[in-house]
Design a protein around this motif. Structure first.
Motif, short mmCIF file in Angstrom:
data_model
loop_
_atom_site.label_atom_id
_atom_site.label_comp_id
_atom_site.label_asym_id
_atom_site.label_seq_id
_atom_site.Cartn_x
_atom_site.Cartn_y
_atom_site.Cartn_z
N PRO A 123 0.80 -1.23 0.00
CA PRO A 123 0.00 0.00 0.00
C PRO A 123 0.83 1.28 0.00
O PRO A 123 0.50 2.23 -0.72
CB PRO A 123 -0.84 -0.13 1.29
N ALA A 124 1.88 1.32 0.77
CA ALA A 124 2.67 2.56 0.86
C ALA A 124 3.33 2.86 -0.48
O ALA A 124 3.33 4.02 -0.97
CB ALA A 124 3.70 2.44 1.96
N THR A 125 3.95 1.85 -1.09
CA THR A 125 4.61 2.06 -2.39
C THR A 125 3.59 2.38 -3.46
O THR A 125 3.83 3.23 -4.34
CB THR A 125 5.41 0.81 -2.78
N TRP A 126 2.43 1.73 -3.38
CA TRP A 126 1.37 1.99 -4.35
C TRP A 126 0.88 3.43 -4.27
O TRP A 126 0.72 4.11 -5.27
CB TRP A 126 0.23 1.00 -4.12
N GLN A 127 0.63 3.90 -3.07
CA GLN A 127 0.19 5.29 -2.86
C GLN A 127 1.26 6.28 -3.34
O GLN A 127 0.95 7.31 -3.93
CB GLN A 127 -0.11 5.52 -1.38
N SER A 128 2.50 5.97 -3.08
CA SER A 128 3.58 6.86 -3.50
C SER A 128 3.65 6.95 -5.03
O SER A 128 3.94 8.02 -5.59
CB SER A 128 4.92 6.35 -2.94
N GLY A 129 3.37 5.83 -5.70
CA GLY A 129 3.40 5.85 -7.16
C GLY A 129 2.26 6.64 -7.78
O GLY A 129 2.38 7.13 -8.92
N LEU A 130 1.14 6.79 -7.04
CA LEU A 130 0.00 7.55 -7.56
C LEU A 130 0.18 9.07 -7.41
O LEU A 130 -0.48 9.84 -8.12
CB LEU A 130 -1.28 7.13 -6.84
N THR A 131 1.06 9.48 -6.49
CA THR A 131 1.18 10.89 -6.15
C THR A 131 1.44 11.80 -7.36
O THR A 131 0.78 12.84 -7.50
CB THR A 131 2.29 11.08 -5.09
N PRO A 132 2.36 11.47 -8.29
CA PRO A 132 2.60 12.40 -9.41
C PRO A 132 1.48 12.41 -10.45
O PRO A 132 1.49 13.28 -11.33
CB PRO A 132 3.90 11.85 -10.04
N HIS A 133 0.51 11.49 -10.36
CA HIS A 133 -0.48 11.34 -11.43
C HIS A 133 -1.92 11.60 -11.00
O HIS A 133 -2.81 11.58 -11.86
CB HIS A 133 -0.40 9.92 -12.00
N ALA A 134 -2.18 11.82 -9.73
CA ALA A 134 -3.55 11.96 -9.24
C ALA A 134 -3.68 13.24 -8.42
O ALA A 134 -2.71 13.72 -7.82
CB ALA A 134 -3.96 10.75 -8.40
N THR A 135 -4.90 13.79 -8.40
CA THR A 135 -5.17 14.97 -7.58
C THR A 135 -5.16 14.57 -6.11
O THR A 135 -5.34 13.39 -5.76
CB THR A 135 -6.54 15.56 -7.94
N PRO A 136 -4.94 15.52 -5.19
CA PRO A 136 -4.98 15.19 -3.76
C PRO A 136 -6.30 14.55 -3.35
O PRO A 136 -6.33 13.66 -2.50
CB PRO A 136 -4.77 16.54 -3.09
N GLU A 137 -7.40 14.98 -3.98
CA GLU A 137 -8.71 14.42 -3.63
C GLU A 137 -8.81 12.94 -4.03
O GLU A 137 -9.35 12.12 -3.25
CB GLU A 137 -9.82 15.21 -4.33
N LEU A 138 -8.29 12.56 -5.21
CA LEU A 138 -8.34 11.17 -5.61
C LEU A 138 -7.41 10.33 -4.75
O LEU A 138 -7.75 9.18 -4.38
CB LEU A 138 -7.94 11.04 -7.10
N ARG A 139 -6.23 10.85 -4.42
CA ARG A 139 -5.34 10.09 -3.54
C ARG A 139 -5.98 9.86 -2.17
O ARG A 139 -5.84 8.77 -1.58
CB ARG A 139 -4.01 10.83 -3.37
N GLN A 140 -6.72 10.85 -1.71
CA GLN A 140 -7.42 10.69 -0.43
C GLN A 140 -8.51 9.63 -0.53
O GLN A 140 -8.70 8.80 0.39
CB GLN A 140 -8.03 12.02 0.01
N ALA A 141 -9.23 9.60 -1.68
CA ALA A 141 -10.30 8.62 -1.86
C ALA A 141 -9.75 7.21 -1.97
O ALA A 141 -10.44 6.23 -1.62
CB ALA A 141 -11.11 8.97 -3.11
N LEU A 142 -8.52 7.05 -2.45
CA LEU A 142 -7.91 5.73 -2.60
C LEU A 142 -7.02 5.35 -1.42
O LEU A 142 -6.33 4.32 -1.48
CB LEU A 142 -7.08 5.69 -3.90
N ALA A 143 -7.04 6.14 -0.38
CA ALA A 143 -6.13 5.91 0.75
C ALA A 143 -6.37 4.55 1.40
O ALA A 143 -5.43 3.91 1.89
CB ALA A 143 -6.26 7.02 1.77
N ASP A 144 -7.62 4.08 1.44
CA ASP A 144 -7.94 2.82 2.11
C ASP A 144 -8.03 1.65 1.12
O ASP A 144 -8.45 0.55 1.50
CB ASP A 144 -9.26 2.94 2.85
N THR A 145 -7.66 1.87 -0.13
CA THR A 145 -7.75 0.81 -1.14
C THR A 145 -6.58 -0.16 -1.00
O THR A 145 -5.43 0.25 -0.85
CB THR A 145 -7.74 1.41 -2.57
N ASP A 146 -6.92 -1.45 -1.07
CA ASP A 146 -5.88 -2.47 -1.04
C ASP A 146 -5.41 -2.71 -2.48
O ASP A 146 -6.23 -3.07 -3.34
CB ASP A 146 -6.44 -3.77 -0.45
N PRO A 147 -4.13 -2.49 -2.78
CA PRO A 147 -3.67 -2.69 -4.16
C PRO A 147 -3.97 -4.07 -4.71
O PRO A 147 -4.09 -4.22 -5.93
CB PRO A 147 -2.16 -2.46 -4.05
#
Length: 208
Positions: A123-147
């Motif tokens: 999860p941590a690496t997955w979230q880090s990979g989304l940071t350059p490509h997603a808005t803060p709101e989408l990253r927040q919505a996917l915070a609890d998603t299991d890769p």
């Protein structure tokens, strides 16, 4: 010699008439010789003036400026600019698509799907990979998603435009599985994914 010229000399003396005739003839001869001498001197005086050549007013060809005649058969020199323009985009020219908003939005959608469809990451690496490509709101919505729950797919083609304007767009991204619909927004001059959905088939853009 007197016996030769004596009779000639004595002949005018025989009578006054002969003497006057001889004198008259002598005077006429002298006047004639004088006239002939006057004519000769006059002709000699005039001949130098007559022989003097009048200066020519015709200008020498060497004084005239020469104007080169144009060479009508000379081929125009090529600057090389027209050939590079007609040849289209080359290695040194800027790609016209580089500044296209549609192309930039398409690339953003495809890059997000490539970073999102990684079930092999923690999860941590997955979230880090989304940071350059997603808005803060989408990253927040996917915070609890299991890769592990996202599809294990890869992008297989160019995203299909569904709708787009100057600030937002929607693209269906083809993958090795189902199409992934990505919503993008322009944030500070950068296109970022603002939402993601799965779809069975892409929709055709309105008016396309």
């Amino acid at each position: 010699m007197w016996h030769l010229f004596g009779p000639i000399v004595r002949w005018p003396l025989h009578s006054p008439g002969r003497l006057l005739g001889v004198i008259a003839m002598a005077v006429a001869a002298v006047l004639a010789l004088g006239a002939i001498n006057d004519r000769g001197s006059t002709s000699d005086a005039v001949s130098p003036e007559a022989s003097t050549s009048t200066p020519s007013t015709t200008r020498s060809p060497s004084n005239e400026p020469s104007t080169p005649s144009p060479d009508r058969t000379a081929a125009p020199q090529s600057t090389g600019k027209a050939s590079s323009t007609s040849a289209g985009t080359d290695a040194f020219s800027e790609d016209p698509a580089a500044n296209s908003a549609i192309v930039a939005a398409q690339d953003a959608a495809a890059e997000f799907v490539a970073a999102w469809a990684r079930p092999d990451l923690d999860p941590a690496t997955w979230q880090s990979g989304l940071t350059p490509h997603a808005t803060p709101e989408l990253r927040q919505a996917l915070a609890d998603t299991d890769p592990a729950n996202v599809p294990a797919v890869t992008v297989s083609g160019q995203p299909v435009q569904v709708a787009i304007n100057a600030e937002a767009g929607v693209f269906d991204v083809p993958t090795t599985g189902r199409f992934v619909r990505v919503f993008v927004e322009l944030v500070d001059g950068i296109w970022l994914a603002s939402d993601v959905q799965s779809t069975a088939a892409p929709e055709v853009a309105a008016g396309g």
